[in-house]
Design a protein around this motif. Sequence first.
Motif, short mmCIF file in Angstrom:
data_model
loop_
_atom_site.label_atom_id
_atom_site.label_comp_id
_atom_site.label_asym_id
_atom_site.label_seq_id
_atom_site.Cartn_x
_atom_site.Cartn_y
_atom_site.Cartn_z
N THR A 261 0.85 -1.19 0.00
CA THR A 261 0.00 0.00 0.00
C THR A 261 0.88 1.24 0.00
OG1 THR A 261 -1.72 -1.15 1.21
CG2 THR A 261 -1.83 1.24 1.19
N GLU A 262 1.90 1.24 0.87
CA GLU A 262 2.98 2.20 0.80
C GLU A 262 4.21 1.43 0.34
OE1 GLU A 262 0.32 3.61 4.26
OE2 GLU A 262 1.25 1.72 3.69
N SER A 263 4.87 1.90 -0.73
CA SER A 263 5.85 1.02 -1.39
C SER A 263 6.99 1.82 -2.00
CB SER A 263 5.15 0.17 -2.47
OG SER A 263 4.31 0.98 -3.28
N MET A 264 7.88 2.35 -1.12
CA MET A 264 9.02 3.13 -1.60
C MET A 264 10.30 2.29 -1.69
SD MET A 264 8.56 7.01 -0.24
CE MET A 264 9.59 7.55 -1.60
N ALA A 265 10.58 1.48 -0.68
CA ALA A 265 11.74 0.59 -0.72
C ALA A 265 11.28 -0.82 -1.11
CB ALA A 265 12.45 0.56 0.63
N ALA A 266 12.24 -1.67 -1.41
CA ALA A 266 11.96 -2.97 -2.01
C ALA A 266 11.24 -3.92 -1.06
CB ALA A 266 13.26 -3.61 -2.47
N PHE A 267 10.56 -4.90 -1.66
CA PHE A 267 10.03 -6.08 -0.99
C PHE A 267 10.75 -7.27 -1.64
CE2 PHE A 267 6.78 -2.85 -1.11
CZ PHE A 267 6.31 -2.80 0.19
N GLU A 268 11.58 -7.99 -0.90
CA GLU A 268 12.39 -9.02 -1.54
C GLU A 268 12.73 -10.14 -0.56
OE1 GLU A 268 15.64 -6.72 -3.00
OE2 GLU A 268 16.37 -6.20 -1.00
N ASN A 269 12.85 -11.33 -1.11
CA ASN A 269 13.19 -12.52 -0.32
C ASN A 269 12.18 -12.71 0.82
OD1 ASN A 269 15.49 -12.73 -1.97
ND2 ASN A 269 16.69 -11.44 -0.58
N ILE A 270 10.93 -12.85 0.43
CA ILE A 270 9.83 -13.02 1.38
C ILE A 270 9.11 -14.32 1.06
CG2 ILE A 270 7.65 -12.05 2.20
CD1 ILE A 270 8.76 -9.27 1.47
N LYS A 271 8.88 -15.14 2.10
CA LYS A 271 8.15 -16.39 1.94
C LYS A 271 6.99 -16.43 2.93
CE LYS A 271 11.89 -19.28 0.13
NZ LYS A 271 12.62 -20.55 0.27
N ILE A 272 5.80 -16.72 2.41
CA ILE A 272 4.60 -16.82 3.22
C ILE A 272 3.95 -18.17 2.90
CG2 ILE A 272 2.37 -15.78 3.78
CD1 ILE A 272 3.50 -13.13 2.63
N SER A 273 3.63 -18.95 3.93
CA SER A 273 3.11 -20.29 3.66
C SER A 273 2.15 -20.75 4.75
CB SER A 273 4.27 -21.28 3.53
OG SER A 273 4.96 -21.41 4.76
N ASP A 274 1.33 -21.75 4.38
CA ASP A 274 0.48 -22.48 5.33
C ASP A 274 -0.43 -21.53 6.10
OD1 ASP A 274 1.70 -25.15 4.86
OD2 ASP A 274 3.48 -24.13 5.62
N CYS A 275 -1.23 -20.77 5.36
CA CYS A 275 -2.14 -19.81 5.98
C CYS A 275 -3.59 -20.15 5.62
CB CYS A 275 -1.83 -18.39 5.51
SG CYS A 275 -0.19 -17.80 5.98
N TYR A 276 -4.47 -19.88 6.57
CA TYR A 276 -5.91 -20.06 6.39
C TYR A 276 -6.56 -18.68 6.43
CZ TYR A 276 -10.74 -21.61 7.20
OH TYR A 276 -12.08 -21.82 7.11
N ILE A 277 -7.21 -18.30 5.34
CA ILE A 277 -7.84 -16.99 5.22
C ILE A 277 -9.34 -17.19 5.10
CG2 ILE A 277 -8.01 -14.93 3.76
CD1 ILE A 277 -5.13 -15.56 2.80
N TYR A 278 -10.10 -16.45 5.90
CA TYR A 278 -11.54 -16.67 5.89
C TYR A 278 -12.29 -15.34 6.09
CZ TYR A 278 -11.28 -16.40 11.01
OH TYR A 278 -11.07 -15.98 12.31
N ASN A 279 -13.51 -15.30 5.56
CA ASN A 279 -14.42 -14.16 5.74
C ASN A 279 -13.71 -12.83 5.58
OD1 ASN A 279 -16.18 -16.21 6.34
ND2 ASN A 279 -16.39 -15.73 8.50
N THR A 280 -13.04 -12.68 4.45
CA THR A 280 -12.24 -11.50 4.17
C THR A 280 -12.85 -10.74 3.00
OG1 THR A 280 -10.21 -12.37 5.12
CG2 THR A 280 -9.97 -10.77 3.35
N THR A 281 -13.06 -9.44 3.19
CA THR A 281 -13.97 -8.71 2.31
C THR A 281 -13.30 -7.87 1.23
OG1 THR A 281 -14.09 -6.84 3.86
CG2 THR A 281 -15.72 -8.58 4.13
N ASN A 282 -11.97 -7.86 1.15
CA ASN A 282 -11.36 -7.00 0.13
C ASN A 282 -10.04 -7.57 -0.38
OD1 ASN A 282 -11.24 -4.86 -1.60
ND2 ASN A 282 -10.65 -3.35 -0.07
N GLY A 283 -9.98 -8.87 -0.58
CA GLY A 283 -8.80 -9.47 -1.21
C GLY A 283 -8.07 -10.43 -0.30
N GLY A 284 -7.75 -11.61 -0.83
CA GLY A 284 -7.02 -12.60 -0.06
C GLY A 284 -5.52 -12.35 -0.08
#
Length: 527
Positions: A261-284
């Motif tokens: 949402t705010e994105s001036m410096a890099a996003f790098e070498n990021i791992k996200i795993s094994d998540c449960y997302i539910y009842n979410t109203t604006n994007g998984g």
Amino acid sequence: MKLYGIGLLLLLFTVNSFAADVDITKYGAVGDGTTLNTIAIQKAVDDCSKKGGGRLIFPEGKFLSGTIALKNNVILSLQKGAVLLGSTDVNDYQNLDPFTEGLGVDVGWALLAAVDVKNIGIEGEGMIDGQGSKLKAQQILTDDRPEGKRWGRRPFLLQIVRCDGVKLNGVTLHYSAAWTSHYFQCRHLDIENVKIVSVGVAHNDGIDIDGCQDVTIKNCDVESGDDALCFKTTSSKMPCSNIVASGLRLKSNQGAIKMGTESMAAFENIKISDCYIYNTTNGGIKLLTVDGANLRNVEISNITMVEVKTPILIRLGSRLSVFRKGQDTQQQTGTLENVVIRNVKAKAADNAQLMPPSGILITGVPGHYIKDLTLENIEIQLAGGGTAVNSRQVVPEAIDKYPEVKTFGPLVPAYGIWARHVDGLKLNNIKFTLGSNDVRPAFICEDGKRVELNGWAIPETTGAQAVIRLENVSGTKISNTEVKGSAESFVRVEADGKPAVDLQSNKTPGIKTLIDYQKPVTVPTAN
């Protein structure tokens, strides 16, 4: 060696002799829920740090307080039944690191703040409660600014700034008056077994990781009014990098996993795993870079979503905002490349931001392509219902706009995946199911290069002009795809000339024409 051993023993003895458990009631703190304990708790923190550090024990009770500044080597230990209770008076809070967030609002006040310190923590079975709704009710009695400006004066629950060695374990964070926990330019950050319930007022983000490095987030449960797990870079000086997040349960009134949402410096070498997302109203899953950041080498895997509006949004844009005035200058458009999302099962909500619903939105801007994006082993269940008119919807470029699903509304012309301005898009083993007939294409690509589809399972539909539509796309390969329904064409190519499309081992028994070449179609834009 003997001298070294003696020196080490002396060092350990010195550290241990200063480290101690200190009960905050020994400093006069009263856990009755009404006595303001800011001065007493701060004195306990200061003394503990000066003596080399240790644990500050919060026993059972409700300890009301304004801003507490954490200091070196101090751990807050909240025992079972202990509550650090935020004051409902905004004047009891300080702003130790002011900045401007993505909507242009000045923020930074906090209940617990730490700036430029080391080795701090919050642990235990207790709770930190910001009393967000009560604080807002008190604030609006005297603050007559519009809510869009007024909310920024409300405090975060945690504001951790440029700290090294931060650990949260076991605590519960409740009802912040704004963002729940914001970590800015921190190193060696560990968040584990934390439960967040933060709803009731706007902008209740759960976990905000802002330009941090060497971060681990494990086994947390987040229910938030705003984004649940959000990666930001409000400064160009330090990237979000070397981050692992796993084992999360996420529920949100906005986005569950969000980057940029705010994105001036890099996003790098990021791992996200094994998540449960539910009842979410604006994007998984929402991966965004719009202020100049390079988003790269990100891997997201093993994600289950249930009742999520628009499962995936990927956006490279050119808003180019600056959030820390006087510290940064406007940047050029960034990049989004080398991203992998795999092993996702999603039940998309029937009532979505864009209607009829779509599964995945991917878009750069003219001249700036999303590069080398791989989606594989994706299953999405959708409501369907798209019409022939819907299949020709023109999607706004919105080059400099806030990056959100609704920015591209009112709908997109593909029910499955809609992609624009991409180079090196690989889509492997994709399966959609539909609750009702949808005559929009399963896949549309506009302005693409090197696009590969392999192992798709296309549900049965009737009456569609095309299953796949390619608009000004070069270097396309489609293989091992099975189409159960009927349509005028399997692939409709709209371009000047006849760019090659490589078709291999596809099953399309109900399709009249495999490839239909047509000139580009001009659709009038609605006023």
